[in-house]
Structure formats: C-alpha cells, structure tokens
Scaffold this motif. Structure first.
Motif, PDB file in Angstrom:
ATOM      1  N   TYR A  97      15.920 -13.239  35.902  1.00 37.61           N
ATOM      2  CA  TYR A  97      17.097 -13.786  36.585  1.00 37.61           C
ATOM      3  C   TYR A  97      16.967 -15.305  36.562  1.00 37.61           C
ATOM      4  CZ  TYR A  97      18.042  -9.102  38.427  1.00 37.61           C
ATOM      5  OH  TYR A  97      18.334  -7.764  38.548  1.00 37.61           O
ATOM      6  N   VAL A 113      22.305 -16.317  36.466  1.00 37.17           N
ATOM      7  CA  VAL A 113      22.544 -16.560  37.886  1.00 37.17           C
ATOM      8  C   VAL A 113      22.982 -18.005  38.045  1.00 37.17           C
ATOM      9  CG1 VAL A 113      21.525 -16.608  40.194  1.00 37.17           C
ATOM     10  CG2 VAL A 113      20.767 -14.882  38.550  1.00 37.17           C
ATOM     11  N   VAL A 160      23.327 -21.005  40.078  1.00 36.77           N
ATOM     12  CA  VAL A 160      22.776 -21.465  41.359  1.00 36.77           C
ATOM     13  C   VAL A 160      23.789 -22.284  42.153  1.00 36.77           C
ATOM     14  CG1 VAL A 160      20.409 -21.432  40.528  1.00 36.77           C
ATOM     15  CG2 VAL A 160      21.745 -23.539  40.323  1.00 36.77           C
ATOM     16  N   THR A 199      22.557 -16.984  44.644  1.00 36.34           N
ATOM     17  CA  THR A 199      21.175 -16.763  45.097  1.00 36.34           C
ATOM     18  C   THR A 199      21.084 -16.580  46.606  1.00 36.34           C
ATOM     19  OG1 THR A 199      20.790 -19.162  45.232  1.00 36.34           O
ATOM     20  CG2 THR A 199      20.185 -18.060  43.173  1.00 36.34           C
ATOM     21  N   PHE A 236      20.734 -10.640  46.078  1.00 32.32           N
ATOM     22  CA  PHE A 236      19.699 -11.470  45.458  1.00 32.32           C
ATOM     23  C   PHE A 236      18.545 -11.723  46.419  1.00 32.32           C
ATOM     24  CE2 PHE A 236      17.516 -15.224  43.982  1.00 32.32           C
ATOM     25  CZ  PHE A 236      17.380 -14.958  42.617  1.00 32.32           C
ATOM     26  N   GLY A 293      15.532 -17.089  47.873  1.00 28.46           N
ATOM     27  CA  GLY A 293      16.834 -17.461  47.329  1.00 28.46           C
ATOM     28  C   GLY A 293      16.750 -18.437  46.180  1.00 28.46           C
ATOM     29  N   GLN A 294      15.750 -18.269  45.327  1.00 27.64           N
ATOM     30  CA  GLN A 294      15.546 -19.181  44.208  1.00 27.64           C
ATOM     31  C   GLN A 294      15.431 -18.415  42.891  1.00 27.64           C
ATOM     32  OE1 GLN A 294      11.864 -20.988  45.558  1.00 27.64           O
ATOM     33  NE2 GLN A 294      12.939 -22.793  46.320  1.00 27.64           N
ATOM     34  N   VAL A 295      15.774 -19.114  41.822  1.00 30.68           N
ATOM     35  CA  VAL A 295      15.483 -18.632  40.474  1.00 30.68           C
ATOM     36  C   VAL A 295      14.477 -19.597  39.866  1.00 30.68           C
ATOM     37  CG1 VAL A 295      17.625 -17.401  40.015  1.00 30.68           C
ATOM     38  CG2 VAL A 295      17.542 -19.869  39.629  1.00 30.68           C
TER      39      VAL A 295
END
Length: 203
Positions: free
Chosen positions: A7, A34, A36, A41, A46, A53-55
């Motif tokens: 993701y 995703v 942002v 997120t 997610f 809440g991060q990619v």
C-alpha cells in the motif's frame, strides 16, 4: 500464500523505497495506490491495517502486516539473503547507522520541505527556515561520505543507498541545489542505474 501487497503513494519516497527494493529482488507484489492527500490513510479500513495512518504498509504473503519503510526493505533484503543487507555484523551495523540517520536527520528536513513546497504549494517564506539549514547540513554529511566512494557502505549497493536515494534524488523539488554536491549527484545516478529507475533531472 498470496503475493506481497504494498500500500503506497508513488509520490512518496518512503513508498518508492519499498517498490524499488521489491523489484530489484524480483519479489512478486501487488501495488495498491493510496492517495495520502485525500485522507484515505485516515479511514477505518486503513487504520485497521496500520494504526499510525501512514504508508507504506505491506501485507506479507502469509498475511502478516509490516510498516515503516526501512523496516520493510530490511525484511525483504534479509528474506532473500540479498547483498543489499551485508552479512558481516559491523558492516550491517553501518547500514543501520544510515537507516536511522535517514529517518532522524535527512527525511524530516528534505522530504518535509519538498512536501510543503511542491505538494502543499507553500512559498519559501512560509516554510521553517531550519528545514533548509538542516537539510543542507545533511546533504553536506552525505557529500563527505561519498567522496571517493561509490556507495554509502562498502563497495556494493545496500538498503542504505535505497533508503537515502529516495528523497535525495528529488531534493531540488524542496529547494535544495544538488549542483553544490557533485559526489551526491554521481551517487544518485549510479543508484538509479542499479535500480533500473528513470533518472530525475534537477531543475
């Protein structure tokens, strides 16, 4: 057993690190885009995957979840017994040095200034001047380390190079002049060739 699912947002250097490492190692993966900036997120779906809440976030082939870009690329390199992760304990620790430094002293200045300037459209006078000062200091440290060296650790590409090249190659988008750092420019081009990714032309 499914394939690796990544993701990520391709505008994010942290996400690209994972993509490049997977491709370099020949890992079969599925990319899930995703955005942002859209708030994706922060959705319940997610956050169930990654509560921070991060990619990037990845779901491994066995269903387990792993987050934090540098942890992910180290895992992938180790899983594949790749030269990206040195077997010598001291050399591995030197790689870790750069990985920790990247997240503490490099990314918070260079990536943050790039994001605010290029993606949020903020003018220079709206930005914290310390971002430029600290970012230039970080680039200066890299320049010294790369003078007379092809890579950050040893004589071969490692995850340290992948971690650092992600935001360094686009530092000009945050207002950093890479023309002042010739050793970095040569290193960026070398790592881009190694990873078979398109070279970024500085403005």
């Amino acid at each position: 057993m499914g394939k690796l699912r990544i993701y990520g947002d391709k505008r994010s250097g942290n996400c690209l690190k994972v993509k490049w490492t997977a491709e370099h190692l020949g890992v079969d993966y599925e990319w899930i885009d995703v955005d942002v900036l859209s708030g994706t997120t922060r959705t319940e779906e997610f956050l169930a995957l990654n509560p921070s809440g991060q990619v990037p976030a990845v779901i491994l082939s066995d269903g387990r979840v792993l987050t934090q870009s540098n942890a992910i690329i180290v895992y992938l390199a180790g899983l594949n017994n790749s030269a990206l992760l040195p077997s010598d304990l001291y050399t591995r620790a030197k790689v870790d040095e750069w990985l920790f430094w990247e997240q503490y002293s490099h990314e918070p200045c260079i990536a943050v200034r790039r994001f605010q300037k290029s993606f949020l459209g903020k003018a220079d006078e709206e930005l914290d001047p310390q971002l430029l000062t600290k970012g230039r200091r970080a680039l200066g440290q890299m320049e010294l380390a790369l003078q007379g060296a092809n890579y950050l650790v040893g004589d071969v590409l490692t995850v340290a190079d992948i971690a650092l090249v992600a935001y360094t190659r686009v530092a000009h988008e945050g207002g950093f002049e890479l023309s002042e750092f010739p050793a970095i420019r040569q290193w960026v081009a070398r790592v881009e060739r190694d990873l078979l990714i398109d070279q970024v032309e500085a403005a």
